[in-house]
Design a protein around this motif. Structure first.
Motif, PDB file in Angstrom:
ATOM      1  N   THR A 115      47.772  35.296  49.123  1.00  0.00           N
ATOM      2  CA  THR A 115      47.347  36.427  50.005  1.00  0.00           C
ATOM      3  C   THR A 115      47.272  36.073  51.483  1.00  0.00           C
ATOM      4  N   GLY A 124      49.493  39.600  43.373  1.00  0.00           N
ATOM      5  CA  GLY A 124      49.723  40.857  43.924  1.00  0.00           C
ATOM      6  C   GLY A 124      48.981  42.029  43.111  1.00  0.00           C
ATOM      7  N   LEU A 125      48.512  41.350  41.857  1.00  0.00           N
ATOM      8  CA  LEU A 125      48.354  42.338  40.835  1.00  0.00           C
ATOM      9  C   LEU A 125      46.757  42.574  40.756  1.00  0.00           C
ATOM     10  N   ALA A 126      45.906  42.102  41.725  1.00  0.00           N
ATOM     11  CA  ALA A 126      44.379  42.087  41.633  1.00  0.00           C
ATOM     12  C   ALA A 126      43.526  41.637  40.320  1.00  0.00           C
ATOM     13  N   LYS A 180      43.032  35.634  30.210  1.00  0.00           N
ATOM     14  CA  LYS A 180      44.011  36.325  31.242  1.00  0.00           C
ATOM     15  C   LYS A 180      45.361  36.466  30.826  1.00  0.00           C
ATOM     16  N   GLY A 205      41.872  38.982  39.772  1.00  0.00           N
ATOM     17  CA  GLY A 205      40.620  38.214  39.829  1.00  0.00           C
ATOM     18  C   GLY A 205      39.796  39.309  40.414  1.00  0.00           C
ATOM     19  N   ASP A 245      39.837  44.710  47.415  1.00  0.00           N
ATOM     20  CA  ASP A 245      40.222  45.409  46.136  1.00  0.00           C
ATOM     21  C   ASP A 245      39.543  45.676  45.044  1.00  0.00           C
ATOM     22  N   ASP A 289      38.739  41.539  37.247  1.00  0.00           N
ATOM     23  CA  ASP A 289      37.856  40.663  36.506  1.00  0.00           C
ATOM     24  C   ASP A 289      36.555  40.599  37.067  1.00  0.00           C
ATOM     25  N   ASP A 304      33.721  29.444  42.234  1.00  0.00           N
ATOM     26  CA  ASP A 304      35.097  29.792  42.632  1.00  0.00           C
ATOM     27  C   ASP A 304      35.648  30.780  41.830  1.00  0.00           C
ATOM     28  N   ASN A 305      35.084  31.068  40.775  1.00  0.00           N
ATOM     29  CA  ASN A 305      35.767  32.118  40.114  1.00  0.00           C
ATOM     30  C   ASN A 305      34.986  33.431  40.250  1.00  0.00           C
ATOM     31  N   LEU A 306      35.968  34.611  40.529  1.00  0.00           N
ATOM     32  CA  LEU A 306      35.076  35.948  40.814  1.00  0.00           C
ATOM     33  C   LEU A 306      34.273  36.191  40.087  1.00  0.00           C
ATOM     34  N   ALA A 362      47.864  34.970  41.108  1.00  0.00           N
ATOM     35  CA  ALA A 362      48.218  34.965  42.626  1.00  0.00           C
ATOM     36  C   ALA A 362      49.665  35.973  42.646  1.00  0.00           C
TER      37      ALA A 362
HETATM   38  P1  ATP Z   1      45.404  40.458  45.275  1.00  0.00           P
HETATM   39  O1  ATP Z   1      46.418  41.363  44.688  1.00  0.00           O
HETATM   40  O2  ATP Z   1      44.056  41.230  44.948  1.00  0.00           O
HETATM   41  O3  ATP Z   1      45.585  39.826  46.603  1.00  0.00           O
HETATM   42  P2  ATP Z   1      46.378  38.462  43.461  1.00  0.00           P
HETATM   43  O4  ATP Z   1      46.742  39.072  42.047  1.00  0.00           O
HETATM   44  O5  ATP Z   1      47.466  37.977  44.412  1.00  0.00           O
HETATM   45  O6  ATP Z   1      45.326  39.429  43.982  1.00  0.00           O
HETATM   46  P3  ATP Z   1      44.578  36.728  41.920  1.00  0.00           P
HETATM   47  O7  ATP Z   1      45.418  36.596  40.584  1.00  0.00           O
HETATM   48  O8  ATP Z   1      43.465  37.669  41.982  1.00  0.00           O
HETATM   49  O9  ATP Z   1      45.635  36.970  43.147  1.00  0.00           O
HETATM   50  O10 ATP Z   1      44.031  35.281  42.183  1.00  0.00           O
HETATM   51  C1  ATP Z   1      44.320  34.681  43.507  1.00  0.00           C
HETATM   52  C2  ATP Z   1      43.323  33.321  43.693  1.00  0.00           C
HETATM   53  O11 ATP Z   1      41.940  33.492  43.239  1.00  0.00           O
HETATM   54  C3  ATP Z   1      43.857  32.380  42.561  1.00  0.00           C
HETATM   55  O12 ATP Z   1      44.621  31.407  43.095  1.00  0.00           O
HETATM   56  C4  ATP Z   1      42.451  31.895  41.618  1.00  0.00           C
HETATM   57  O13 ATP Z   1      42.351  30.419  42.075  1.00  0.00           O
HETATM   58  C5  ATP Z   1      41.461  32.518  42.521  1.00  0.00           C
HETATM   59  N1  ATP Z   1      40.549  33.232  41.305  1.00  0.00           N
HETATM   60  C6  ATP Z   1      39.094  33.215  41.545  1.00  0.00           C
HETATM   61  N2  ATP Z   1      38.845  33.997  40.242  1.00  0.00           N
HETATM   62  C7  ATP Z   1      40.018  34.285  39.646  1.00  0.00           C
HETATM   63  C8  ATP Z   1      40.245  35.131  38.522  1.00  0.00           C
HETATM   64  N3  ATP Z   1      38.917  35.401  37.544  1.00  0.00           N
HETATM   65  N4  ATP Z   1      41.398  35.292  37.851  1.00  0.00           N
HETATM   66  C9  ATP Z   1      42.333  34.940  38.675  1.00  0.00           C
HETATM   67  N5  ATP Z   1      42.333  34.336  39.806  1.00  0.00           N
HETATM   68  C10 ATP Z   1      41.207  33.974  40.287  1.00  0.00           C
END
Ligand code: ATP
Length: 292
Positions: free
Chosen positions: A179, A100-102, A93, A104, A138, A107, A67-69, A98
């Motif tokens: 998202t 909005g800063l992309a 990290k 995951g 993204d 990474d 589940d981790n990217l 979660a």
């Molecule tokens: P985006 O801007 O692309 O929509 P985001 O910043 O809103 O992304 P992320 O921090 O990338 O969101 O994480 C969203 C979800 O993805 C989290 O709830 C988390 O469980 C899952 N996830 C999987 N791998 C990772 C990772 N390496 N880092 C952070 N979150 C991760």
């Protein structure tokens, strides 16, 4: 076991975000102005004995399985190139989750780039981006970095010149946004506001910061449900504290303001940090990648 390879995974903000249409496959066609910022996670990769992909992070609530990217990015390269070695990934990290800063996505982008380097595979950037988009919209931009117009679901990228020098005040509220929820909640047919993406592209090409800030807009702000008032209050506070413009990034919940003066941005940060809705804040520069 190999020496670890150290990588930086940079966050992004959206200077503008428009949703063009909802597609049959559930994705959305978007038009976004993407900007990498100097806030990054650290990822280190090394080859270990056995055939496991082992992930550890400093955030206990993040998954360390497929589940981790990062896991998925490593796995996609291993399977396409017949790599049987085990990989250890250590992820530190710093990018809020979660938000909005992309985080995951970035990474995963770093893991794709890192696997290419670690095994000397010679995969070109467009092929890496192709693997990337199969994991997240993204990710291609997170591989490219800098400033870009992003279209399609995020895989059609037009690199743009670096934006003029400025300071970005980032504020992550105590709440996060999913998202998936935000896109599901978006009422595209009722949407009367659309940011002037093409005009912003022109302003970026002309190095015109007021032309950029005056066109900042994000249609997803209309889809944050009962968090809209919190987002609006934060945006307005930033304007009162001297920001040229303020906006929610991506699907939220991070709000950012663009400042021309670093001290003013830092003062705004200390004022906003006193607000109980603010979980984390920072003042950061854009990552200005030269196109040459
Ligand atoms: P985006 O801007 O692309 O929509 P985001 O910043 O809103 O992304 P992320 O921090 O990338 O969101 O994480 C969203 C979800 O993805 C989290 O709830 C988390 O469980 C899952 N996830 C999987 N791998 C990772 C990772 N390496 N880092 C952070 N979150 C991760």
């Amino acid at each position: 076991m190999s020496q670890p390879l150290h990588l930086k995974a940079y966050a992004k903000i959206n200077l503008a975000l428009d949703v063009v249409r909802r597609r049959e496959d559930g994705y959305h066609d978007v038009r976004m102005i993407m900007q990498t910022i100097r806030l990054f996670d650290r990822l280190s990769l090394r080859i270990i004995s056995g055939n496991e992909i082992r992930i550890s992070t400093n955030l206990p609530y993040l998954p360390s399985n497929e589940d981790n990217l990062v896991y998925r990015a490593i796995d996609i390269i291993r399977s396409h190139y017949g790599i049987k070695d085990g990989i250890e990934a250590v992820l530190e990290k710093h990018i809020p989750v979660a938000a909005g800063l992309a985080g995951g996505s970035s990474d995963a982008a770093a893991a794709l780039v890192g696997m290419n380097q670690l095994f000397g595979l010679g995969i070109n950037q467009s092929k890496l981006m192709e693997y990337g988009v199969s994991l997240g919209a993204d990710i291609p931009f997170c591989i490219m970095r800098g400033t870009a117009l992003s279209e399609g679901i995020g895989e059609v990228l037009t690199p743009l010149p670096p934006i003029p020098d400025c300071w970005i005040l980032l504020v992550k509220p105590t709440f996060s946004m999913s998202t998936k929820y935000v896109y599901q909640n978006l009422k595209l047919d009722d949407q009367t506001f659309h940011p002037a993406i093409d005009d912003m592209v022109t302003a970026i090409r002309e190095g015109d910061l007021p032309g950029i800030t005056s066109r900042m807009g994000n249609v997803l702000e209309s889809a944050v449900g009962n968090r809209l008032s919190d987002i609006t209050v934060l945006k307005n506070s930033m304007l009162e504290l001297g920001a040229e413009a303020s906006l929610m990034s991506g699907s939220g919940s991070t709000v950012f303001g663009i400042f021309t003066d670093k001290d003013r941005a830092s003062q705004a940060l200390s004022r906003l940090s006193a607000d109980p809705i603010v979980h984390h804040g920072t003042v950061i520069a854009p990552f200005q990648k030269s196109l040459h």
